[in-house]
Design an enzyme around this catalytic site. Structure first.
Site, PDB file in Angstrom:
ATOM      1  N   ASP A  82      38.703 133.686 116.191  1.00  0.00           N
ATOM      2  CA  ASP A  82      38.118 134.071 117.215  1.00  0.00           C
ATOM      3  C   ASP A  82      36.392 133.968 117.198  1.00  0.00           C
ATOM      4  O   ASP A  82      36.076 133.316 116.065  1.00  0.00           O
ATOM      5  CB  ASP A  82      38.483 135.471 117.732  1.00  0.00           C
TER       6      ASP A  82
ATOM      7  N   SER B 120      33.007 139.371 119.559  1.00  0.00           N
ATOM      8  CA  SER B 120      34.332 138.800 118.602  1.00  0.00           C
ATOM      9  C   SER B 120      35.070 138.157 119.865  1.00  0.00           C
ATOM     10  O   SER B 120      34.653 136.897 120.106  1.00  0.00           O
ATOM     11  CB  SER B 120      35.062 139.963 118.536  1.00  0.00           C
TER      12      SER B 120
END
Length: 453
Positions: free
Chosen positions: A247, A104
């Site tokens: 992200d 992530s």
């Protein structure tokens, strides 16, 4: 032994904590646990697999594919695709399992392995625990035609793009819901470097893309949703209507208005809650947020007749609360936004499309978010303390009570022990930054004195 699975799969330093051997073992254990739970009954099992742009994702995804195939599971390898794309395609292809190789928003040296159940939902804690308990056990291996196949299915990613564009068309009631809107998109050199801008263009936006040249090493490196400075400058320089930032795996999105001001996850949730309520699509006029969401969001939602249900920090807990209540919107201040009519997990690309559609519909993003005030917030991490005594230490609880009394309705305070480290997080919101800092410092001192190891 500490639990291997965290709130978002298994995560750590690639090739030290997250090794090829562990990836194979996790894949095999997952196949066995799901088979024994009847998930594969009556058919040959199939999994979809995707990753972000980290260089370590290449060997880890190969290891997961090998583990699954060795356990008799056919694998559709999607290549580089956002986490919500894997979730969607797990459901749309009727796969038994989805697997994402990503850490992530973490730095490039990290990586992780996350599983989705049939339908594209996160695995329950009990299933994750069962997988963990089965790691490394002896097993009878399938032979011959019973072993799984591995097929490259990178073209399936376009189905995900088509899905999110269709979703925003439904949301806005328009064929080109972002027509006339100029958007700067920062893809963090991550999984949405191609698909994110493509979706925005298909929805009608004029798109300027930055940080979309992944080389395996530059994901999240001073870019994306955790580093908005370049996006802020570029929006102003381009005269854009807004900017959006993902992200590394594009399961979160933050925004920037036309003046360069940051629009965080709380403001995005509030904006979408108001839109969904207006259209009658906000179930029970309720928004699910976390304990960390700002008091300003609570005030704005109360004024609009919207109830907030608070969940623990972590998008999996937001999802659990949404499922339990049947709610249609939830998220986190960090930009994980879940719209359950269209997605089973946080989806940064979808969020960007929905925010862009709201800008096209009328007032600027800045004007639409004006009612969602953000009170100054200070968050301190007090380290080296016994987090287990946060709620039992009498003097600490008395200090917490005094702080709440002094803040009254004009502020908020939260003590939250870390789930894995000897850390207690102190969060204070108040009418001014100075007041928030003063109360946070004072309470952190009490935590340090009372809970020192």
């Amino acid at each position: 032994m500490a639990r291997l699975f965290g709130t978002d799969g298994v995560r750590g330093l690639a090739n030290r904590d997250i090794t090829a051997e562990l990836a194979v073992d996790l894949a095999v254990a997952a196949a066995h646990v799901l088979a024994e739970r009847g998930e594969f009954s009556g058919h040959r099992p199939r999994a979809v697999l995707g990753r972000d742009t980290r260089i370590s994702g290449q060997f880890l995804s190969s290891a997961v594919a090998a583990g699954l195939a060795s356990a008799g599971v056919d694998v559709l390898d999607l290549g580089v695709v956002p986490t919500p794309g894997v979730a969607y395609l797990t459901g749309s292809t009727d796969a038994d399992l989805g697997v994402v190789i990503s850490a992530s928003h973490n730095p490039m040296p990290d990586n992780g392995i996350k599983f989705f159940a049939r339908g594209g939902t996160k695995l329950d804690d009990a299933v994750e625990q069962a997988i963990e308990e089965r790691l490394g056990e002896p097993w009878e291996r399938p032979l011959g035609a019973q072993v799984g196949t591995i097929t490259s299915s990178e073209r399936l990613a376009q189905d995900y793009v088509d899905h999110v564009v269709s979703a925003v068309r439904s949301f806005a009631g328009a064929e080109r819901p972002l027509e006339g809107v100029t958007v700067v998109v920062d893809t963090a050199h991550g999984a949405a470097s191609v698909l994110g801008p493509r979706a925005l263009v298909l929805a009608g936006a004029t798109v300027h893309t930055i940080h979309a040249e992944p080389d395996g090493l530059n994901i999240n490196d001073g870019v994306g949703s955790t580093h908005l400075e370049v996006l802020q400058r570029t929006v102003v320089e381009q005269g854009a209507d807004l900017g959006v930032a993902f992200d590394g795996d594009a399961d979160r999105c933050l925004a920037v208005d036309h003046t360069g001001a940051v629009v965080n996850g709380d403001a995005i949730m509030g904006l979408l809650a108001l839109a969904l309520k207006e259209s009658g699509a906000l179930y029970h006029d309720t928004l699910v947020a976390t304990l960390m969401s700002n008091l300003g969001l609570h005030r704005a939602m109360t004024a609009a007749g919207i109830t907030i249900v608070e969940a623990a920090v972590g998008d999996r807990y937001v999802l659990e609360a949404m499922r339990d209540g049947g709610f249609t919107l939830g998220g986190e201040q960090s930009g994980h936004i879940i719209v359950s009519d269209y997605a089973t997990t946080g989806d940064g690309v979808l969020t960007a499309l929905l925010v862009g559609a709201r800008v096209r519909s009328g007032a600027s993003l800045r004007e639409q978010c004006a009612s969602i005030e953000t009170l100054p917030q200070v968050l301190l991490n007090v380290t080296g303390v016994d987090r287990s005594r946060v709620y039992s230490d009498v003097l600490l609880q008395e200090a917490l009570g005094r702080t709440r009394t002094e803040l009254g309705d004009d502020g908020r305070v939260l003590l939250r022990p870390s789930g894995t480290e000897p850390v207690v997080r102190v969060m204070v919101e108040a009418a001014t930054a100075e007041l928030a800092r003063s109360h946070a410092d004072a309470l952190a001192t009490v935590v340090r004195d009372r809970l020192a190891l």
